[in-house]
Design an enzyme around this catalytic site. Structure first.
Site, PDB file in Angstrom:
ATOM      1  N   SER A   1       0.799  -1.207  -0.014  1.00 30.32           N
ATOM      2  CA  SER A   1      -0.045  -0.066   0.001  1.00 30.32           C
ATOM      3  C   SER A   1       0.776   1.201  -0.001  1.00 30.32           C
ATOM      4  CB  SER A   1      -0.766  -0.118   1.355  1.00 30.32           C
ATOM      5  OG  SER A   1      -1.262   1.293   1.475  1.00 30.32           O
TER       6      SER A   1
ATOM      7  N   GLN B   1       0.045  -0.625  -4.787  1.00 31.43           N
ATOM      8  CA  GLN B   1      -1.174   0.308  -4.787  1.00 31.43           C
ATOM      9  C   GLN B   1      -0.703   1.782  -4.371  1.00 31.43           C
ATOM     10  OE1 GLN B   1      -2.669   1.266  -1.365  1.00 31.43           O
ATOM     11  NE2 GLN B   1      -3.944   2.370  -2.649  1.00 31.43           N
TER      12      GLN B   1
ATOM     13  N   TYR C   1      -2.579   5.411  -3.890  1.00 33.50           N
ATOM     14  CA  TYR C   1      -3.622   6.456  -3.857  1.00 33.50           C
ATOM     15  C   TYR C   1      -3.279   7.645  -4.225  1.00 33.50           C
ATOM     16  CZ  TYR C   1      -6.015   3.846   0.011  1.00 33.50           C
ATOM     17  OH  TYR C   1      -6.823   2.887   0.899  1.00 33.50           O
TER      18      TYR C   1
ATOM     19  N   THR D   1      -6.321   2.724  -6.311  1.00 28.34           N
ATOM     20  CA  THR D   1      -7.256   2.637  -5.501  1.00 28.34           C
ATOM     21  C   THR D   1      -8.101   3.937  -5.799  1.00 28.34           C
ATOM     22  OG1 THR D   1      -6.352   0.998  -3.767  1.00 28.34           O
ATOM     23  CG2 THR D   1      -8.296   2.053  -3.053  1.00 28.34           C
TER      24      THR D   1
ATOM     25  N   ARG E   1     -14.753   5.352  10.426  1.00 28.59           N
ATOM     26  CA  ARG E   1     -14.566   4.179  11.253  1.00 28.59           C
ATOM     27  C   ARG E   1     -14.837   4.199  12.812  1.00 28.59           C
ATOM     28  NH1 ARG E   1      -9.648   3.180   7.345  1.00 28.59           N
ATOM     29  NH2 ARG E   1     -10.976   3.451   5.567  1.00 28.59           N
TER      30      ARG E   1
ATOM     31  N   LYS F   1      -8.844  -0.539  -8.516  1.00 27.05           N
ATOM     32  CA  LYS F   1      -9.571  -1.176  -7.152  1.00 27.05           C
ATOM     33  C   LYS F   1     -10.444  -0.332  -6.625  1.00 27.05           C
ATOM     34  CE  LYS F   1      -7.872  -3.035  -2.922  1.00 27.05           C
ATOM     35  NZ  LYS F   1      -8.549  -1.880  -1.827  1.00 27.05           N
TER      36      LYS F   1
ATOM     37  N   HIS G   1     -13.661  -2.210  -0.522  1.00 34.99           N
ATOM     38  CA  HIS G   1     -12.853  -1.884   0.458  1.00 34.99           C
ATOM     39  C   HIS G   1     -12.741  -2.421   1.791  1.00 34.99           C
ATOM     40  CE1 HIS G   1      -9.468   1.473   0.655  1.00 34.99           C
ATOM     41  NE2 HIS G   1      -9.205   1.085   1.782  1.00 34.99           N
TER      42      HIS G   1
ATOM     43  N   ARG H   1     -14.971  -0.553   4.557  1.00 34.77           N
ATOM     44  CA  ARG H   1     -14.483   0.527   5.404  1.00 34.77           C
ATOM     45  C   ARG H   1     -14.633   1.713   4.864  1.00 34.77           C
ATOM     46  NH1 ARG H   1     -10.108  -1.806   8.371  1.00 34.77           N
ATOM     47  NH2 ARG H   1      -8.770  -0.222   8.312  1.00 34.77           N
TER      48      ARG H   1
ATOM     49  N   ASP I   1     -12.890  -8.539  -4.117  1.00 33.68           N
ATOM     50  CA  ASP I   1     -12.280  -8.858  -2.670  1.00 33.68           C
ATOM     51  C   ASP I   1     -13.572  -8.423  -1.692  1.00 33.68           C
ATOM     52  OD1 ASP I   1     -12.194  -6.013  -1.946  1.00 33.68           O
ATOM     53  OD2 ASP I   1     -10.246  -6.003  -2.120  1.00 33.68           O
ATOM     54  N   THR I   2     -13.284  -8.446  -0.648  1.00 37.03           N
ATOM     55  CA  THR I   2     -14.149  -8.111   0.527  1.00 37.03           C
ATOM     56  C   THR I   2     -15.006  -9.164   0.979  1.00 37.03           C
ATOM     57  OG1 THR I   2     -14.574  -5.807  -0.308  1.00 37.03           O
ATOM     58  CG2 THR I   2     -16.077  -6.513   1.295  1.00 37.03           C
ATOM     59  N   GLY I   3     -14.802  -9.694   2.026  1.00 33.53           N
ATOM     60  CA  GLY I   3     -15.634 -10.725   2.953  1.00 33.53           C
ATOM     61  C   GLY I   3     -15.077 -11.953   2.818  1.00 33.53           C
TER      62      GLY I   3
ATOM     63  N   GLY J   1      -7.898  -9.444   2.522  1.00 34.65           N
ATOM     64  CA  GLY J   1      -7.186  -8.492   3.389  1.00 34.65           C
ATOM     65  C   GLY J   1      -7.063  -9.073   4.829  1.00 34.65           C
TER      66      GLY J   1
HETATM   67  C1  LIG Z   1      -6.579  -2.832   8.056  1.00 34.57           C
HETATM   68  C2  LIG Z   1      -6.641  -2.641   6.497  1.00 34.57           C
HETATM   69  C3  LIG Z   1      -5.951  -1.746   5.714  1.00 34.57           C
HETATM   70  C4  LIG Z   1      -6.522  -1.346   4.564  1.00 34.57           C
HETATM   71  N1  LIG Z   1      -5.697  -0.382   3.854  1.00 34.57           N
HETATM   72  C5  LIG Z   1      -5.511  -0.461   2.388  1.00 34.57           C
HETATM   73  C6  LIG Z   1      -5.010   0.387   1.799  1.00 34.57           C
HETATM   74  O1  LIG Z   1      -3.785   1.089   2.173  1.00 34.57           O
HETATM   75  N2  LIG Z   1      -5.078   0.548   0.240  1.00 34.57           N
HETATM   76  C7  LIG Z   1      -6.209  -0.166  -0.166  1.00 34.57           C
HETATM   77  O2  LIG Z   1      -6.294  -0.059  -1.729  1.00 34.57           O
HETATM   78  N3  LIG Z   1      -6.898  -0.788   0.626  1.00 34.57           N
HETATM   79  C8  LIG Z   1      -6.421  -1.134   1.839  1.00 34.57           C
HETATM   80  N4  LIG Z   1      -7.789  -1.881   2.517  1.00 34.57           N
HETATM   81  C9  LIG Z   1      -8.726  -2.641   1.699  1.00 34.57           C
HETATM   82  C10 LIG Z   1      -7.881  -3.959   1.198  1.00 34.57           C
HETATM   83  O3  LIG Z   1      -7.169  -3.800   0.444  1.00 34.57           O
HETATM   84  C11 LIG Z   1      -9.181  -5.021   0.911  1.00 34.57           C
HETATM   85  O4  LIG Z   1      -9.883  -4.415   0.092  1.00 34.57           O
HETATM   86  C12 LIG Z   1     -10.093  -5.482   1.876  1.00 34.57           C
HETATM   87  O5  LIG Z   1      -9.427  -5.852   2.908  1.00 34.57           O
HETATM   88  C13 LIG Z   1     -10.740  -6.798   1.426  1.00 34.57           C
HETATM   89  O6  LIG Z   1     -11.674  -7.071   2.322  1.00 34.57           O
HETATM   90  P1  LIG Z   1     -11.475  -8.268   3.467  1.00 34.57           P
HETATM   91  O7  LIG Z   1     -10.803  -7.453   4.583  1.00 34.57           O
HETATM   92  O8  LIG Z   1     -12.533  -8.705   3.922  1.00 34.57           O
HETATM   93  O9  LIG Z   1     -10.519  -9.404   2.568  1.00 34.57           O
HETATM   94  C14 LIG Z   1      -7.409  -1.995   3.948  1.00 34.57           C
HETATM   95  C15 LIG Z   1      -8.032  -2.886   4.645  1.00 34.57           C
HETATM   96  C16 LIG Z   1      -7.726  -3.338   5.916  1.00 34.57           C
HETATM   97  C17 LIG Z   1      -8.749  -4.398   6.452  1.00 34.57           C
END
Ligand SMILES: Cc1cc2nc3c(=O)[nH]c(=O)nc-3n(C[C@H](O)[C@H](O)[C@H](O)COP(=O)(O)O)c2cc1C
Length: 404
Positions: free
Chosen positions: A135, A157, A159, A185, A194, A275, A299, A302, A330-332, A353
């Site tokens: 990241s 990645q 930003y 992203t 959050r 993303k 994400h 989040r 992704d996610t979940g 993640g």
């Molecule tokens: C603690 C944490 C920090 C994250 N930081 C970033 C980040 O810096 N850049 C980004 O593109 N996504 C970030 N994400 C999102 C992850 O890349 C990913 O989309 C997400 O964790 C997927 O969901 P999952 O945790 O259920 O697998 C973060 C997620 C978590 C849990």
């Protein structure tokens, strides 16, 4: 019932003595049979602030709960009487061949979760031949990640920050470090709220208050690692006194549009992944502007509260994109069966993640490794129970989606 005196054969069963191991951490990690078991171990070992930063999501936390629910509510339709004596989880993505169809998604401030941080995660990715995405908010530089895992597939990645010179420098540094894939992203125009972080008063790096001090002292392993390794720093700045959300809002550029994709595409030159796509229209726009892959993602829940679960949109997006670019998701994802379901519904690749971060917090590099072992064993078992032996054979006929 006829009885007899016990013979030596009756006792032989007790002679299978367990292997004696002096590595208590490895032994403990082996007792984790699921990602949820790793989460329990992680919670025991990590102060509340960093643990909640990982575990929590935005506002009511509905986006993450719904994304996980849709995975647990799908129904598998197994095909039987197939020869499944061996199965391969090999797949290709963006010109690479990987041994597993999932990779480690970018996560910020990873050394705050465990001092082993990004290099440990990248080394596990290299060991299993899966990709790792560092990241922009990483706590290790891209050069150090590449040096720490030189044989790995290390992606970066981006930003988009308000500081344009810094954006250009970051892109060029990733290229110079040998990275061939940039993940941009696009779902953080402003930070999601959050609530756990706000209530915990989480700052980066974690600040020392009476409350946090007590919490840190309850996690002596984490504290000892934190105090005896280099201080937390990340690419964008070395410390910030406000909350994480305030920091992200101060750093990130909320005026980025599709027009920016064009110059980023040109400047980067390598594979470009977008993303955080959450609608079919946006997926198509990115593909038309030259994205090699899009990641359907909210994400990890989040950002937007009550966002649509990526899995619910997958089939429509795959049909629209129709082979012009890869569709990732992704996610979940917390189980190898979730990975199988996403691939069966048309995803080319998936990302995790929290699943690897729970492992990291539970036991550093060994914990991340355990997370991959758990997910890959679940994936292979699911494939065999479905009657398939390759990733390509996973198909939508294997999945019944929940009706709502
Ligand atoms: C603690 C944490 C920090 C994250 N930081 C970033 C980040 O810096 N850049 C980004 O593109 N996504 C970030 N994400 C999102 C992850 O890349 C990913 O989309 C997400 O964790 C997927 O969901 P999952 O945790 O259920 O697998 C973060 C997620 C978590 C849990």
């Amino acid at each position: 019932m006829k009885r007899s005196f016990p013979t030596i054969n009756h006792f032989r069963i007790f002679l299978h003595l367990p292997k004696i191991s002096f590595d208590r951490r490895a032994k403990r990690l082996k007792t984790a049979l699921t990602i949820w078991d790793l989460r329990v171990q992680a919670k025991k070992r990590t102060p509340r602030g960093p643990f909640d930063y990982v575990d929590g999501s935005a506002e009511s936390e509905a986006s993450l709960a719904r994304a996980r629910n849709i995975f647990s509510n799908i129904e598998f339709q197994p095909s039987v009487l197939r020869d499944v004596s061996s199965a391969s989880t090999r797949t290709t993505s963006l010109g690479h061949t990987f041994d597993l169809p999932f990779g480690f998604a970018p996560t910020g401030f990873t050394r705050m979760m465990h001092a082993a941080g990004e290099v440990a995660v990248a080394q596990v990715a290299a060991e299993f031949n899966i990709p790792y995405v560092l990241s922009t908010l990483g706590t290790t530089s891209i050069e150090n990640v590449v040096a720490g895992a030189p044989k790995g597939t290390n992606w970066f990645q981006l930003y988009m920050l308000k500081d344009m010179a810094r954006n250009l420098e970051t892109i060029d540094r990733a290229k110079a470090a040998g990275v061939d894939t940039l993940v941009l992203t696009v779902d953080v125009p402003v930070s999601g709220l959050r609530l756990r972080d706000a209530r915990n008063g989480l700052t980066i790096p974690p600040s020392l208050t009476f409350r946090s001090l007590i919490d840190f002292c309850k996690k002596p392993g984490w504290l000892a690692n934190y105090l005896t390794t280099p201080p937390l720093e990340f690419a964008a700045m070395s410390s910030w006194n406000g909350t994480v959300a305030e920091m992200l809002d101060a750093l990130f550029n909320p005026s980025v549009t599709f027009e920016d994709l064009e110059w980023i595409r040109e400047r980067w030159g390598g594979s470009l992944v977008i993303k955080g796509i959450q609608t079919p229209e946006d997926a198509i726009k990115c593909v038309e502007l030259g994205a090699n892959a899009i990641i359907l993602s909210n994400h990890g829940g989040r950002q937007m509260d009550r966002a649509v679960p990526p899995l619910a949109q997958l089939q429509e997006v795959v049909e629209l994109v129709a082979g012009r670019a890869e569709v990732h998701l992704d996610t979940g994802i917390t189980h190898g069966g979730d990975i199988a379901a996403a691939l069966a519904l048309g995803a080319d690749f998936v990302w995790v993640g929290r699943s690897y971060l729970y492992g990291l917090m539970a036991g550093g590099q060994g914990g991340v490794k355990r997370a991959v072992e758990i997910l890959s064993q679940e994936l292979v078992r699911t494939m065999k129970l479905l009657g398939v032996t390759t990733i390509e054979e996973l198909d939508k006929r294997h999945i019944k989606m929940p009706s709502c």
